[in-house]
Design a protein around this motif. Structure first.
Motif, short mmCIF file in Angstrom:
data_model
loop_
_atom_site.label_atom_id
_atom_site.label_comp_id
_atom_site.label_asym_id
_atom_site.label_seq_id
_atom_site.Cartn_x
_atom_site.Cartn_y
_atom_site.Cartn_z
N MET A 13 0.83 -1.21 0.00
CA MET A 13 0.00 0.00 0.00
C MET A 13 0.86 1.25 0.00
N ILE A 14 2.06 1.15 0.57
CA ILE A 14 2.93 2.31 0.71
C ILE A 14 4.01 2.33 -0.37
N LYS A 15 4.84 1.33 -0.41
CA LYS A 15 5.93 1.28 -1.39
C LYS A 15 5.81 -0.02 -2.17
N PHE A 16 5.09 0.07 -3.24
CA PHE A 16 4.68 -1.09 -4.02
C PHE A 16 5.83 -1.77 -4.75
N LEU A 17 6.83 -1.03 -5.15
CA LEU A 17 7.91 -1.57 -5.96
C LEU A 17 8.72 -2.63 -5.20
N PHE A 18 8.87 -2.48 -3.90
CA PHE A 18 9.70 -3.39 -3.12
C PHE A 18 8.93 -4.51 -2.44
N ALA A 19 7.64 -4.51 -2.53
CA ALA A 19 6.83 -5.52 -1.85
C ALA A 19 7.06 -6.94 -2.36
N PRO A 20 7.13 -7.20 -3.68
CA PRO A 20 7.37 -8.58 -4.12
C PRO A 20 8.72 -9.13 -3.69
N ALA A 21 9.75 -8.29 -3.68
CA ALA A 21 11.06 -8.75 -3.22
C ALA A 21 11.05 -9.03 -1.73
N PHE A 36 -0.99 -11.71 -5.95
CA PHE A 36 -2.32 -11.28 -5.53
C PHE A 36 -2.30 -10.45 -4.24
N VAL A 37 -1.42 -10.77 -3.32
CA VAL A 37 -1.33 -9.98 -2.09
C VAL A 37 -0.81 -8.58 -2.41
N CYS A 38 0.21 -8.49 -3.25
CA CYS A 38 0.77 -7.18 -3.60
C CYS A 38 -0.21 -6.34 -4.40
N VAL A 39 -0.90 -6.95 -5.36
CA VAL A 39 -1.86 -6.21 -6.18
C VAL A 39 -3.03 -5.74 -5.33
N SER A 40 -3.54 -6.61 -4.48
CA SER A 40 -4.69 -6.21 -3.65
C SER A 40 -4.31 -5.10 -2.67
N GLY A 41 -3.11 -5.16 -2.11
CA GLY A 41 -2.66 -4.10 -1.21
C GLY A 41 -2.49 -2.77 -1.93
N ALA A 42 -1.88 -2.81 -3.11
CA ALA A 42 -1.66 -1.57 -3.86
C ALA A 42 -2.97 -0.98 -4.36
N ILE A 43 -3.88 -1.80 -4.80
CA ILE A 43 -5.17 -1.29 -5.27
C ILE A 43 -5.98 -0.72 -4.11
N THR A 44 -5.91 -1.36 -2.97
CA THR A 44 -6.60 -0.83 -1.79
C THR A 44 -6.02 0.53 -1.39
N GLY A 45 -4.69 0.61 -1.34
CA GLY A 45 -4.05 1.88 -0.99
C GLY A 45 -4.34 2.98 -2.00
N ALA A 46 -4.31 2.63 -3.29
CA ALA A 46 -4.59 3.62 -4.33
C ALA A 46 -6.03 4.10 -4.26
#
Length: 142
Positions: A13-21, A36-46
């Motif tokens: 939700m905060i720093k999306f680029l580093f979440a998968p790593a 799916f966890v990273c996409v759902s978090g980023a979409i929720t934050g956005a």
């Protein structure tokens, strides 16, 4: 077992680029779950940041108009932001939001300039989905 995924959700939700790593540190994690966890978090934050910032921008502009406050003078920083906006457009700004700029800051900037355009949030969602595909596959291929 669920706690690390909640952390990745909020981190994306905060720093999306580093979440998968960062998700690679979880034992037994797969690429599909990470995606799916990273996409759902980023979409929720956005979503939260976009609609909250649109509301606050509209409320602030209405208050300024009611009080008769004149806009600030155009500064060098404002010129740089406008030049970037004009050269990249909504698609470029959406990809910058999903990749290099943090999700909250990039969404606020996008809402400031493109809140009157109907599909603005959809551009951000599309950029998040594509950047997540790239970053997750790069993280798991290394």
């Amino acid at each position: 077992m669920l706690l690390p995924y909640i952390g990745i959700f909020f981190w994306s939700m905060i720093k999306f680029l580093f979440a998968p790593a960062t998700a690679l540190l979880i034992d037994g994690n797969t690429i599909i779950i990470t995606y799916f966890v990273c996409v759902s978090g980023a979409i929720t934050g956005a979503t939260i940041c976009y609609y909250l910032s649109v509301y606050l921008i509209n409320m602030t502009q209405a208050r300024r108009a009611k009080k008769g406050i004149v806009k600030k003078v155009f500064t060098r920083k404002n010129k740089m932001i406008i030049r970037t906006k004009n050269s990249l457009g909504i698609v470029g700004l959406a990809f910058l939001t999903a990749s290099f700029i943090s999700i909250p800051l990039g969404t606020i900037i996008t809402a400031k300039f493109y809140r009157h355009k109907k599909g603005t949030i959809l551009y951000i969602y599309g950029a998040i989905i594509l950047v997540a595909l790239a970053t997750t596959s790069i993280s798991y291929s290394l």
